[in-house]
Design a protein around this motif. Sequence first.
Motif, mmCIF file in Angstrom:
data_model
loop_
_atom_site.group_PDB
_atom_site.id
_atom_site.type_symbol
_atom_site.label_atom_id
_atom_site.label_comp_id
_atom_site.label_asym_id
_atom_site.label_seq_id
_atom_site.Cartn_x
_atom_site.Cartn_y
_atom_site.Cartn_z
ATOM 1 N N GLU A 62 10.877 8.299 35.935
ATOM 2 C CA GLU A 62 10.297 7.066 36.476
ATOM 3 C C GLU A 62 11.179 6.561 37.626
ATOM 4 O O GLU A 62 12.306 7.002 37.814
ATOM 5 N N LYS A 63 10.628 5.682 38.400
ATOM 6 C CA LYS A 63 11.400 5.053 39.490
ATOM 7 C C LYS A 63 12.226 3.905 38.898
ATOM 8 O O LYS A 63 11.792 3.348 37.881
ATOM 9 N N SER B 95 16.046 1.895 33.600
ATOM 10 C CA SER B 95 16.512 2.615 34.792
ATOM 11 C C SER B 95 17.966 3.096 34.723
ATOM 12 O O SER B 95 18.272 4.207 35.141
ATOM 13 N N TRP C 98 17.367 -5.520 29.177
ATOM 14 C CA TRP C 98 17.806 -4.749 30.348
ATOM 15 C C TRP C 98 17.263 -5.264 31.678
ATOM 16 O O TRP C 98 17.893 -5.095 32.720
ATOM 17 N N ARG C 99 16.099 -5.936 31.660
ATOM 18 C CA ARG C 99 15.505 -6.379 32.927
ATOM 19 C C ARG C 99 16.372 -7.451 33.584
ATOM 20 O O ARG C 99 16.888 -8.322 32.921
ATOM 21 N N HIS D 125 8.481 0.575 45.217
ATOM 22 C CA HIS D 125 7.297 1.362 45.609
ATOM 23 C C HIS D 125 6.963 1.141 47.095
ATOM 24 O O HIS D 125 6.698 2.085 47.828
ATOM 25 N N ARG E 51 19.294 6.647 32.628
ATOM 26 C CA ARG E 51 18.671 7.951 32.827
ATOM 27 C C ARG E 51 19.647 9.099 33.053
ATOM 28 O O ARG E 51 19.339 10.237 32.721
ATOM 29 N N CYS F 261 11.331 7.845 30.755
ATOM 30 C CA CYS F 261 10.741 6.501 30.859
ATOM 31 C C CYS F 261 11.597 5.448 30.169
ATOM 32 O O CYS F 261 11.088 4.433 29.702
ATOM 33 N N GLY G 138 8.066 2.692 25.768
ATOM 34 C CA GLY G 138 7.833 1.251 25.908
ATOM 35 C C GLY G 138 6.536 0.983 26.646
ATOM 36 O O GLY G 138 5.466 1.413 26.224
ATOM 37 N N ASN G 139 6.619 0.294 27.808
ATOM 38 C CA ASN G 139 5.406 -0.005 28.587
ATOM 39 C C ASN G 139 4.878 1.217 29.321
ATOM 40 O O ASN G 139 3.688 1.506 29.323
ATOM 41 N N ILE G 140 5.800 1.954 29.985
ATOM 42 C CA ILE G 140 5.337 2.996 30.907
ATOM 43 C C ILE G 140 5.168 4.349 30.214
ATOM 44 O O ILE G 140 4.353 5.165 30.655
ATOM 45 N N ASP H 207 11.713 8.049 21.162
ATOM 46 C CA ASP H 207 12.182 6.684 21.408
ATOM 47 C C ASP H 207 13.196 6.359 20.323
ATOM 48 O O ASP H 207 13.044 6.808 19.181
ATOM 49 N N VAL H 208 14.213 5.592 20.692
ATOM 50 C CA VAL H 208 15.200 5.181 19.685
ATOM 51 C C VAL H 208 14.562 4.267 18.644
ATOM 52 O O VAL H 208 15.065 4.142 17.535
ATOM 53 N N GLN I 285 3.998 6.595 42.297
ATOM 54 C CA GLN I 285 2.565 6.896 42.199
ATOM 55 C C GLN I 285 1.755 6.326 43.369
ATOM 56 O O GLN I 285 0.666 6.811 43.665
HETATM 57 N N1 LIG Z 1 5.971 3.474 38.067
HETATM 58 C C1 LIG Z 1 5.730 2.221 37.711
HETATM 59 O O1 LIG Z 1 4.881 1.550 38.269
HETATM 60 C C2 LIG Z 1 6.526 1.621 36.581
HETATM 61 C C3 LIG Z 1 5.973 0.577 35.831
HETATM 62 C C4 LIG Z 1 6.715 0.050 34.783
HETATM 63 C C5 LIG Z 1 8.001 0.543 34.515
HETATM 64 N N2 LIG Z 1 8.515 1.532 35.285
HETATM 65 C C6 LIG Z 1 9.882 2.037 35.031
HETATM 66 O O2 LIG Z 1 9.917 2.635 33.745
HETATM 67 C C7 LIG Z 1 11.158 2.365 33.104
HETATM 68 C C8 LIG Z 1 10.884 1.767 31.734
HETATM 69 O O3 LIG Z 1 10.194 0.536 31.894
HETATM 70 P P1 LIG Z 1 9.352 -0.094 30.675
HETATM 71 O O4 LIG Z 1 8.704 -1.316 31.229
HETATM 72 O O5 LIG Z 1 8.545 0.944 30.021
HETATM 73 O O6 LIG Z 1 10.571 -0.523 29.714
HETATM 74 P P2 LIG Z 1 10.494 -0.808 28.155
HETATM 75 O O7 LIG Z 1 11.706 -1.604 27.821
HETATM 76 O O8 LIG Z 1 9.146 -1.344 27.798
HETATM 77 O O9 LIG Z 1 10.594 0.655 27.519
HETATM 78 C C9 LIG Z 1 11.762 1.428 27.522
HETATM 79 C C10 LIG Z 1 11.760 2.253 26.224
HETATM 80 O O10 LIG Z 1 12.849 3.159 26.252
HETATM 81 C C11 LIG Z 1 13.374 3.250 24.922
HETATM 82 N N3 LIG Z 1 14.714 3.829 24.963
HETATM 83 C C12 LIG Z 1 15.874 3.273 25.368
HETATM 84 N N4 LIG Z 1 16.881 4.168 25.260
HETATM 85 C C13 LIG Z 1 16.355 5.314 24.780
HETATM 86 C C14 LIG Z 1 16.879 6.596 24.453
HETATM 87 N N5 LIG Z 1 18.176 6.888 24.606
HETATM 88 N N6 LIG Z 1 16.035 7.546 23.960
HETATM 89 C C15 LIG Z 1 14.723 7.286 23.800
HETATM 90 N N7 LIG Z 1 14.169 6.066 24.090
HETATM 91 C C16 LIG Z 1 14.975 5.104 24.579
HETATM 92 C C17 LIG Z 1 13.300 1.815 24.425
HETATM 93 O O11 LIG Z 1 13.374 1.741 23.010
HETATM 94 C C18 LIG Z 1 11.931 1.380 24.966
HETATM 95 O O12 LIG Z 1 10.890 1.660 24.053
HETATM 96 C C19 LIG Z 1 11.936 1.469 34.051
HETATM 97 O O13 LIG Z 1 12.881 2.232 34.747
HETATM 98 C C20 LIG Z 1 10.915 0.924 35.022
HETATM 99 O O14 LIG Z 1 11.446 0.713 36.304
HETATM 100 C C21 LIG Z 1 7.797 2.097 36.284
#
Ligand SMILES: NC(=O)c1ccc[n+]([C@@H]2O[C@H](COP(=O)([O-])OP(=O)(O)OC[C@H]3O[C@@H](n4cnc5c(N)ncnc54)[C@H](O)[C@@H]3O)[C@@H](O)[C@H]2O)c1
Length: 351
Positions: free
Chosen positions: A93-94, A73, A165-166, A183, A76, A70, A11-13, A34-35, A122
């Motif tokens: 990830e956190k 949360s 989920w958020r 953080h 995991r 990733c 996804g994002n991270i 990714d699913v 980080q």
């Molecule tokens: N360290 C940081 O600064 C930071 C920044 C952003 C997000 N995060 C953490 O990263 C995590 C994800 O956040 P995000 O913003 O990327 O969320 P997101 O919703 O954008 O991405 C999550 C991805 O996981 C996929 N997914 C769900 N279940 C799955 C599975 N069983 N197998 C494979 N893929 C699966 C989803 O399809 C999606 O693409 C969160 O826990 C968030 O706290 C950390």
Amino acid sequence: MTVGFGIIGCGNIGPIHAAAIAEVKGAKLVGVSDVVEKSAQALAGQYGATGYTDYRKMLERDDLDAVCICVPSGLRVDIAVACAEAGKHILSEKPLEISSKRIDKIIFAANKENVLLGCIFQSRFAEGPQLVKKAIDQGRFGQLVLGNAYIKWYRSQEYYSASSWRGTWKFDGGGVLMNQGIHQIDLLQWFMGPVKTVQAQMKCIGHKGLEVEDLACAMLEFESGAYGTIEGSTAIWPGCPARVEVHGSGGSATLEDGAIKHWKFKKRQASDAKVEDELKKESVLGSGAGDPLAALKIEGHRRQIEDFARAIRTGGKPRIDGREGRNAVALIEAVYKSAQTGKPVSLACKG
Ligand SMILES: NC(=O)c1ccc[n+]([C@@H]2O[C@H](COP(=O)([O-])OP(=O)(O)OC[C@H]3O[C@@H](n4cnc5c(N)ncnc54)[C@H](O)[C@@H]3O)[C@@H](O)[C@H]2O)c1
């Protein structure tokens, strides 16, 4: 040895991990999962890796040494246990998971299968926090008196409603503290030491239909006897830089988004001139004050992934392990419990 990395969750991270791995010498991204198939294929294509919709298939690869988890949360624990059972090192990830109980299952599995477990924080790898920690370890702050973490950010109604989920207890594990503020809460505990007691209040003040907190205030007493506060919100427009402050009998320092903004000690050292130069520099970390995506610079992740790859290669330990990941979540759980019961909560004897 080249350390083969995989990513679960694109996804994002996930893409930040991919970009960071590409910048680490001796690390290679071999698979992503990714699913949502097009998310996996798009990221895989960008880095010449293989895309999977089922992460278990990816775990069968012999050239896969470590996995960055990733996904949201609260999803995991089963994935992390499966990674451990497949003999793959885990960099999550956190927050490491949404409760200390679930984290204990991950720590147990990693220990049992003899794989490394790391949790992404980080911010600890930026220059500012490193300098503060070093000054604390050198005793330059004297007796620690007060430590503060302030996360006064803005997240729109759409930020929460656009994602399933958020802002949910089940998958986000909480609101501003568990997602955004963790953080700074981690930094606060890293600097000030373990927390003994917590007294807190929280509510949802600025978002409709949000089940978790978007406003929280906590008063802490550290085991050292110092006091502390945590203030967090995602309902404050336009949002301010995240601040962490450390104050002692011998000096004070303040960080904003990981950059040093204040640095004063009773006993000046020659090296302080160099630190004062840091005051003018921008942090390698982004600011999440108003925009979640603006926080996503790769350098902090690059440094932490480099550290994790080093630990794998040398048979050493990652700088932030599962226990450290647990400590931040255990503190946030205590804040939630105190706010929900209206009573002080003791963390004595917890990790
Ligand atoms: N360290 C940081 O600064 C930071 C920044 C952003 C997000 N995060 C953490 O990263 C995590 C994800 O956040 P995000 O913003 O990327 O969320 P997101 O919703 O954008 O991405 C999550 C991805 O996981 C996929 N997914 C769900 N279940 C799955 C599975 N069983 N197998 C494979 N893929 C699966 C989803 O399809 C999606 O693409 C969160 O826990 C968030 O706290 C950390």
